[in-house]
Design an enzyme around this catalytic site. Sequence first.
Site, mmCIF file in Angstrom:
data_model
loop_
_atom_site.group_PDB
_atom_site.id
_atom_site.type_symbol
_atom_site.label_atom_id
_atom_site.label_comp_id
_atom_site.label_asym_id
_atom_site.label_seq_id
_atom_site.Cartn_x
_atom_site.Cartn_y
_atom_site.Cartn_z
ATOM 1 N N LEU A 102 0.838 -1.206 0.000
ATOM 2 C CA LEU A 102 0.000 0.000 0.000
ATOM 3 C C LEU A 102 0.874 1.259 0.000
ATOM 4 C CD1 LEU A 102 -2.256 -1.626 2.653
ATOM 5 C CD2 LEU A 102 -3.003 -1.100 0.328
ATOM 6 N N PRO A 103 0.293 2.416 -0.411
ATOM 7 C CA PRO A 103 1.128 3.606 -0.618
ATOM 8 C C PRO A 103 1.715 4.229 0.649
ATOM 9 C CG PRO A 103 -0.990 3.814 -1.774
ATOM 10 C CD PRO A 103 -1.080 2.606 -0.895
ATOM 11 N N THR A 138 6.081 0.657 2.333
ATOM 12 C CA THR A 138 7.130 1.402 3.041
ATOM 13 C C THR A 138 6.451 2.426 3.920
ATOM 14 O OG1 THR A 138 8.761 1.084 1.291
ATOM 15 C CG2 THR A 138 9.110 2.926 2.776
ATOM 16 N N ASN A 146 -3.083 4.276 4.686
ATOM 17 C CA ASN A 146 -3.700 3.159 3.964
ATOM 18 C C ASN A 146 -3.509 1.861 4.717
ATOM 19 O OD1 ASN A 146 -2.082 4.985 1.717
ATOM 20 N ND2 ASN A 146 -4.249 4.717 1.287
ATOM 21 N N LYS A 163 9.073 11.291 0.041
ATOM 22 C CA LYS A 163 8.242 10.568 1.022
ATOM 23 C C LYS A 163 9.124 9.706 1.937
ATOM 24 C CE LYS A 163 5.679 6.432 1.619
ATOM 25 N NZ LYS A 163 5.573 5.081 1.058
ATOM 26 N N LYS A 211 15.060 -0.403 5.189
ATOM 27 C CA LYS A 211 14.661 0.262 3.949
ATOM 28 C C LYS A 211 14.894 1.777 4.043
ATOM 29 C CE LYS A 211 12.317 1.220 0.104
ATOM 30 N NZ LYS A 211 10.889 1.065 -0.131
#
EC number: 1.1.1.31
Lengths: 311, 311, 311, 311
Positions: free
Chosen positions: A78-79, A109, A83, A259, A184
């Site tokens: 998911l973004p 992420t 979400n 982001k 990450k």
Amino acid sequence: MVHCQMSTRSMASKTPVGFVGLGNMGSPMAKNLLKNGYPVIATDVFPESCKELQDIGAQVVDTPGEVAEKADRILTMLPSSPNVIEVYTGPNGILKKVKKGTLLIDSSTIDPAVSREMAAAAEKMGAVFMDAPVSGGVGAASLAKLTFMVGGVEEEYNAAQELLTCMGANVVYCGPVGTGQAAKICNNMLLAIGMIGTAETMNLGIRLGLDPKLLAKILNMSSGRCWSSDTYNPAPGVMEGVPSANNYQGGFGTTLMAKDLGLAQNTATNTKTPIPLGSLAHQIFRVMCSRGYANKDFSSVFQFLREEEGQ
Amino acid sequence: MVHCQMSTRSMASKTPVGFVGLGNMGSPMAKNLLKNGYPVIATDVFPESCKELQDIGAQVVDTPGEVAEKADRILTMLPSSPNVIEVYTGPNGILKKVKKGTLLIDSSTIDPAVSREMAAAAEKMGAVFMDAPVSGGVGAASLAKLTFMVGGVEEEYNAAQELLTCMGANVVYCGPVGTGQAAKICNNMLLAIGMIGTAETMNLGIRLGLDPKLLAKILNMSSGRCWSSDTYNPAPGVMEGVPSANNYQGGFGTTLMAKDLGLAQNTATNTKTPIPLGSLAHQIFRVMCSRGYANKDFSSVFQFLREEEGQ
Amino acid sequence: MVHCQMSTRSMASKTPVGFVGLGNMGSPMAKNLLKNGYPVIATDVFPESCKELQDIGAQVVDTPGEVAEKADRILTMLPSSPNVIEVYTGPNGILKKVKKGTLLIDSSTIDPAVSREMAAAAEKMGAVFMDAPVSGGVGAASLAKLTFMVGGVEEEYNAAQELLTCMGANVVYCGPVGTGQAAKICNNMLLAIGMIGTAETMNLGIRLGLDPKLLAKILNMSSGRCWSSDTYNPAPGVMEGVPSANNYQGGFGTTLMAKDLGLAQNTATNTKTPIPLGSLAHQIFRVMCSRGYANKDFSSVFQFLREEEGQ
Amino acid sequence: MVHCQMSTRSMASKTPVGFVGLGNMGSPMAKNLLKNGYPVIATDVFPESCKELQDIGAQVVDTPGEVAEKADRILTMLPSSPNVIEVYTGPNGILKKVKKGTLLIDSSTIDPAVSREMAAAAEKMGAVFMDAPVSGGVGAASLAKLTFMVGGVEEEYNAAQELLTCMGANVVYCGPVGTGQAAKICNNMLLAIGMIGTAETMNLGIRLGLDPKLLAKILNMSSGRCWSSDTYNPAPGVMEGVPSANNYQGGFGTTLMAKDLGLAQNTATNTKTPIPLGSLAHQIFRVMCSRGYANKDFSSVFQFLREEEGQ
């Protein structure tokens, strides 16, 4: 780094796998599960995203909750954090219907703190939540060449790895839940710093009279070497097959990098960790987003910093 | 990248070579010239620095001017721009006595603008000046493993290369005079950015629960990879044989890095080139110099950024 | 802060005053000397710049050297360090012809190290050099409302003050030669930081739902107050009569601010002084110069940082 | 800016006021309510904090919930967002027992997003929540000289103002809920930038030979002027009665400033607003916290940046 080996896995283990989030990344990932023989039960907030997958055999349902009723291994892609919260804990969310013992793997992420919240909520329902964000883009997703960084209880790692190796070339266990996200975020922060640093350095060298290809060669045989200088050089004319050779089209968009740096900033602020270069990198990509670079590859920072013609 | 090959070079070519500046770097470099059969005529502002070289066969004279009277190939290795100006253009300087056709090679790391000034002054006297700063420290100097980045007229490059290959493993021609300095400065700026970035990233990852060795492994197989993460990791316990394994002793001192970043800043200001991360890296090492890190290896920025015990 | 009082000064003291550099600033300054009854002997590298002054009574000559032959008090107002070096020490320069005891006052904004060099060169010729950079723009120059920051030997300050009070409302003695430049550079660095800080703050506040006028009012009654928030607010709609009310036309151009920050950076690098925010401010104005803001007022940083429409 | 006027307020309106959070700030604020004739019903997570207030007439209860049962106007003054969430929405929180129509005023400095969440939760219970963070320290709290920045529905502002004027000299209505926090965060971000900028500037000027008092005077009559230069100068010896005159004791601690900058960073990240200097200021205070400056006044950044003796 175990690759998916069809021959050694009995079909008996191929019970359905749920998949929530069929965007640019999720869709090819789910396809790779199908290719490996797993029945897939999928859903997405945009029903049209499910069409293609349905055509090649996936069962499509209406809500994450329904996925949870029908599968005891579920992946989500998911973004962003809100979400994920909605898909897991919302009124039609996974955790409203989840069966005891279900394995939940989130490849979004997001902030590691949200991953830990989801894991705690899942635990209350008797389910297990792991975070498994990826590196590699849409191309790697299609070719099952992603790298997964996995956080969660170690006993469940093998079960997760079985699925993830169908979609990725590398699966790395990082530690408790949230550490996949941490790995990450850390990688992408250093990537961002290295890219801006490479862009500044190439620009300065050119201004000082150096040939860009020669400068890249010198950096790459010296201590300035980094992934951005030797694999993804941001100065046009230095390398082929990278976004800088194609007017910064494709690749990893500046907004996405901004982001990820926002996540790095949040985790650093929350843990009171100083990240002076990481913070400044965040601000630079943020300014770029507001100056027309939002959808260009993040290596366009070279172009952003370069003196305009005629100045 | 031609290495020094004794067998193919006739002794006839071994006319004396001058050497000015016998500090930590210059001394082993001059020794390697002697080892390769070149008579050396040397001087240093501190006469005691010449003793060791004299004992193994060098002729020691009092001033750079005297060196210029006796040699038509001269190397200089000096701490900073004012020293170079003095040694070349001062009252007892090389250019006061230089013979026509003399080859002057300056391996100091200085502002490329000063290199260009020296080249112009040398040209007036009929001599040729090249800049050839090095990367690699005292160890590489002793082992003749330095990298030379050479700027100057291309026709003279072969003559310079003959000497430099006796002291280094790599000799790279960069372009007109000053471009050797430019390449050096560019590399070290990107190195500085990569090191601080790696330190921030390792620190953040550890604070987020990642094992430092595992984090380094993940970075090094991903796009965060850089020389500072895979060859000179600043977090103690990740690698052996680097300054971070030895309380940041040895290596490349923070003051030296701050000096090189000052040169990068000057050239960027003069060419109106924006270097946001390079500037901030400069400021960070400058603050470190005033907070007790002046003589530690520059990878001690990891320690500088780390939360103190008990806070 | 002594203002020019015509009545108490005998015409006998009104011997000619030299003036070199009749640009946007120098021209109105020289006019104010004429208005105060001083004969002016002027020159400029562009002869057409001298026309207007000639029409109202100034004697125009060809070179700075000729000015020095005819006047024993000389003001210079030039764009940057190389011009100052040329006008003083060039082949037709002031110091080629200067008379013993001449008072030389340089109102250019340049590196204090160059001011000190000029002072030393002047002293060798028996002349006295002072630096006296100004704050205030073209308007203040016309109205004789400039502020002069003066560096030089204290015994000569009164003689300098007599002239400077004809052109400025404030004359401040700062200390030895170079300290006038230092004061100017310091002020402008803090101004730059305050302006960018105000722009960031106004932008953030607006994004968070605050009315810009109300936010400015709150800042100005609180500890966020600064000249950029209360006198020259960069957010359109907050104040009248400032560049932000006129699409950032007029005022103090971004390139000029970038130049002054380059001087601040140079002096900080040379004195090993950390200026993290000053450095970053420099870089931001430098990037703006290459993105179309070169000739806008420096308060346009508000616009530069603001999210574009439609993003 | 209405001050508390006892004579014009009928005692009939003096129904009890609840107060949660009796720390360094809350305790003197609650005393000022008592002094103005309001019965106070108070609680704190540390019962011993309530003793002093109890001795002078306050009624002390065990939980925020009990406060809500007994008072229909409640003030809260808490260290950070998690405390606010607990006090309002926790198992013994205000909203578990709140009466319809109750006015809730939170003077904590927290993320405006949390303020909005609390307002939404209060509205569900029929209560009204306003954010009203303060500027001014413990001294201003004791003397009822605080400034309150108030966000919330405008119709309720008069009722809030009645109470707040008993504790502060200025009460400013900022707009919808969260805008009080926004104003506070914006002011403190600009304050932080101005303070570091002033420290860099004073340090650079001193290094360039300027007397610190003279430099401060020049800045304060010029465009470099700001609250940090004219009211709270960070260079020792420039002003009396400020922390820099007392080894940076007292005042506003570096950790508190770092916390407020963390909030500024979070709101900027969430709204995608670039704040390059604000971010770097955050990082500088964060590094200072880890290098021994946590409990010194934030103007000690002057000392942090200053070259150490003997370097």
